[in-house]
Write a protein that holds these residues in place. Structure first.
Motif, PDB file in Angstrom:
ATOM      1  N   LYS A  48       0.832  -1.184   0.021  1.00 19.18           N
ATOM      2  CA  LYS A  48      -0.058  -0.187  -0.211  1.00 19.18           C
ATOM      3  C   LYS A  48       0.862   1.389  -0.062  1.00 19.18           C
ATOM      4  N   THR A  49       1.947   1.368   0.787  1.00 15.09           N
ATOM      5  CA  THR A  49       2.886   2.497   0.951  1.00 15.09           C
ATOM      6  C   THR A  49       3.885   2.843  -0.021  1.00 15.09           C
ATOM      7  N   LYS A  50       4.555   1.664  -0.252  1.00 14.20           N
ATOM      8  CA  LYS A  50       5.688   1.570  -1.376  1.00 14.20           C
ATOM      9  C   LYS A  50       5.495   1.063  -2.600  1.00 14.20           C
ATOM     10  N   GLY A  51       4.557   0.191  -2.783  1.00 13.62           N
ATOM     11  CA  GLY A  51       4.026  -0.324  -4.007  1.00 13.62           C
ATOM     12  C   GLY A  51       4.955  -1.850  -4.242  1.00 13.62           C
ATOM     13  N   GLU A  52       4.346  -2.625  -5.421  1.00 13.51           N
ATOM     14  CA  GLU A  52       4.572  -3.774  -5.540  1.00 13.51           C
ATOM     15  C   GLU A  52       6.399  -3.829  -5.925  1.00 13.51           C
ATOM     16  N   LEU A  53       6.631  -2.997  -7.142  1.00 10.64           N
ATOM     17  CA  LEU A  53       8.321  -3.094  -7.235  1.00 10.64           C
ATOM     18  C   LEU A  53       9.079  -2.724  -6.079  1.00 10.64           C
ATOM     19  N   TYR A  54       9.036  -1.833  -5.163  1.00 10.08           N
ATOM     20  CA  TYR A  54       9.524  -2.008  -3.829  1.00 10.08           C
ATOM     21  C   TYR A  54       9.750  -3.337  -3.137  1.00 10.08           C
ATOM     22  N   PHE A  55       8.292  -3.807  -3.051  1.00 10.76           N
ATOM     23  CA  PHE A  55       8.481  -5.330  -2.361  1.00 10.76           C
ATOM     24  C   PHE A  55       9.102  -6.359  -2.958  1.00 10.76           C
ATOM     25  N   ARG A  56       8.852  -6.260  -4.338  1.00 10.93           N
ATOM     26  CA  ARG A  56       9.493  -7.371  -5.176  1.00 10.93           C
ATOM     27  C   ARG A  56      10.934  -7.253  -5.228  1.00 10.93           C
ATOM     28  N   LYS A  57      11.763  -5.948  -5.203  1.00 14.27           N
ATOM     29  CA  LYS A  57      13.276  -5.753  -5.088  1.00 14.27           C
ATOM     30  C   LYS A  57      13.704  -6.230  -3.906  1.00 14.27           C
ATOM     31  N   ASN A  58      12.936  -5.745  -2.884  1.00 13.01           N
ATOM     32  CA  ASN A  58      13.185  -6.336  -1.298  1.00 13.01           C
ATOM     33  C   ASN A  58      13.289  -7.921  -1.271  1.00 13.01           C
ATOM     34  N   GLU A  59      12.015  -8.288  -1.934  1.00 11.22           N
ATOM     35  CA  GLU A  59      11.888  -9.769  -1.825  1.00 11.22           C
ATOM     36  C   GLU A  59      12.998 -10.699  -2.427  1.00 11.22           C
ATOM     37  N   SER A  60      13.707 -10.084  -3.699  1.00 10.46           N
ATOM     38  CA  SER A  60      14.693 -10.909  -4.316  1.00 10.46           C
ATOM     39  C   SER A  60      15.877 -10.664  -3.248  1.00 10.46           C
ATOM     40  N   GLU A  61      16.179  -9.570  -2.737  1.00  5.90           N
ATOM     41  CA  GLU A  61      17.363  -9.293  -2.068  1.00  5.90           C
ATOM     42  C   GLU A  61      17.460 -10.282  -0.682  1.00  5.90           C
ATOM     43  N   LEU A  62      16.205 -10.530  -0.131  1.00  6.02           N
ATOM     44  CA  LEU A  62      16.022 -11.304   1.118  1.00  6.02           C
ATOM     45  C   LEU A  62      16.010 -12.591   0.766  1.00  6.02           C
ATOM     46  N   LEU A  63      15.651 -12.973  -0.378  1.00  9.90           N
ATOM     47  CA  LEU A  63      15.488 -14.353  -0.962  1.00  9.90           C
ATOM     48  C   LEU A  63      17.122 -14.913  -1.135  1.00  9.90           C
ATOM     49  N   ASN A  64      17.794 -13.950  -1.783  1.00 13.58           N
ATOM     50  CA  ASN A  64      19.141 -14.052  -1.977  1.00 13.58           C
ATOM     51  C   ASN A  64      19.933 -14.405  -0.763  1.00 13.58           C
ATOM     52  N   GLU A  65      19.529 -13.522   0.295  1.00 13.79           N
ATOM     53  CA  GLU A  65      20.230 -13.512   1.605  1.00 13.79           C
ATOM     54  C   GLU A  65      20.172 -15.055   2.253  1.00 13.79           C
ATOM     55  N   ILE A  66      18.850 -15.624   2.130  1.00 13.23           N
ATOM     56  CA  ILE A  66      18.464 -16.740   2.757  1.00 13.23           C
ATOM     57  C   ILE A  66      19.023 -17.831   2.024  1.00 13.23           C
ATOM     58  N   LEU A  67      19.182 -17.880   0.755  1.00 11.28           N
ATOM     59  CA  LEU A  67      19.752 -18.883  -0.087  1.00 11.28           C
ATOM     60  C   LEU A  67      21.167 -18.877   0.097  1.00 11.28           C
ATOM     61  N   ASP A  68      21.832 -17.879   0.214  1.00 13.50           N
ATOM     62  CA  ASP A  68      23.324 -18.032   0.711  1.00 13.50           C
ATOM     63  C   ASP A  68      23.749 -18.221   2.148  1.00 13.50           C
ATOM     64  N   ASP A  69      22.902 -18.363   2.969  1.00 16.80           N
ATOM     65  CA  ASP A  69      22.967 -18.733   4.450  1.00 16.80           C
ATOM     66  C   ASP A  69      23.712 -20.228   4.345  1.00 16.80           C
ATOM     67  N   LYS A  70      24.351 -20.256   5.199  1.00 17.19           N
ATOM     68  CA  LYS A  70      25.236 -21.784   5.148  1.00 17.19           C
ATOM     69  C   LYS A  70      24.567 -22.919   5.860  1.00 17.19           C
ATOM     70  N   ARG A  71      23.304 -22.598   6.744  1.00 18.51           N
ATOM     71  CA  ARG A  71      22.468 -23.637   7.457  1.00 18.51           C
ATOM     72  C   ARG A  71      21.803 -24.380   6.717  1.00 18.51           C
ATOM     73  N   ASP A  72      21.373 -25.349   6.905  1.00 19.08           N
ATOM     74  CA  ASP A  72      20.252 -26.417   6.177  1.00 19.08           C
ATOM     75  C   ASP A  72      19.111 -25.706   6.801  1.00 19.08           C
ATOM     76  N   LEU A  73      18.347 -25.517   5.553  1.00 18.81           N
ATOM     77  CA  LEU A  73      17.110 -24.625   5.884  1.00 18.81           C
ATOM     78  C   LEU A  73      15.926 -25.332   4.809  1.00 18.81           C
TER      79      LEU A  73
END
Length: 171
Positions: A48-73
């Motif tokens: 509502k406040t930032k829009g879908e593009l802002y959300f998707r950009k952050n979603e991609s960055e945080l997805l990469n962060e999780i996938l790069d985590d060394k733990r079993d997930l």
């Protein structure tokens, strides 16, 4: 080891993911919860406040962060996550344990009808329009979902059985 669960909203990614993580002795991460925690805002508020593009950009960055985590997930993604930008390519590059939890339009409609008010994407829809909306979305997203390494049908199965089918496919 990273196990990634993809599929449409209501397909059971979070429920199955928690069961799977417990079975494997891994940590479970729901990407939507991770985003809300990291950005300290509800996803509906971000849209509502930032829009879908802002959300998707952050979603991609945080997805990469999780996938790069060394733990079993075990990671449950939002229904649209694999469909934006290069997310699906990234997921498939970082793990070969991507499971599409596939359900029929009828099953998804039945499940989502009960949760409609808690799902911003469909809360505005009339009940009679829900099935058509889901069918259209599945058609659009199918090209991404079908790239998963494994497809597990969830129709007429409880979460425990879906989890067991995934476990049987793991190396």
């Amino acid at each position: 080891m990273k196990v990634v669960l993809i599929g449409y909203m209501g397909s059971g990614k979070t429920t199955v993911g928690k069961l799977l993580a417990k079975e494997l002795g891994s940590e479970f991460i729901d990407l939507d919860d991770y985003i809300e925690s990291s950005l300290n805002k509800k996803i509906t508020h971000i849209f509502k406040t930032k829009g879908e593009l802002y959300f998707r950009k952050n979603e991609s960055e945080l997805l990469n962060e999780i996938l790069d985590d060394k733990r079993d997930l075990v990671i449950a993604l939002g229904g649209g996550t694999p469909c934006y930008g290069v997310n699906m390519n990234t997921i498939l590059q970082k793990t070969d344990l991507v499971f599409y939890l596939k359900l029929s339009i009828a099953t998804l409609t039945e499940r989502l009808h009960q949760e409609k008010e808690h799902r911003p994407l469909i809360s505005h829809l009339k009940d009679e329009d829900l099935s058509q909306f889901i069918g259209k979305h599945l058609f659009e997203r199918g090209v991404y979902y079908s790239r998963a390494n494994y497809t597990v049908s969830g129709d007429h199965k409880n979460s425990e059985l879906v989890k067991e089918e995934i476990v049987a496919l793991l190396p």
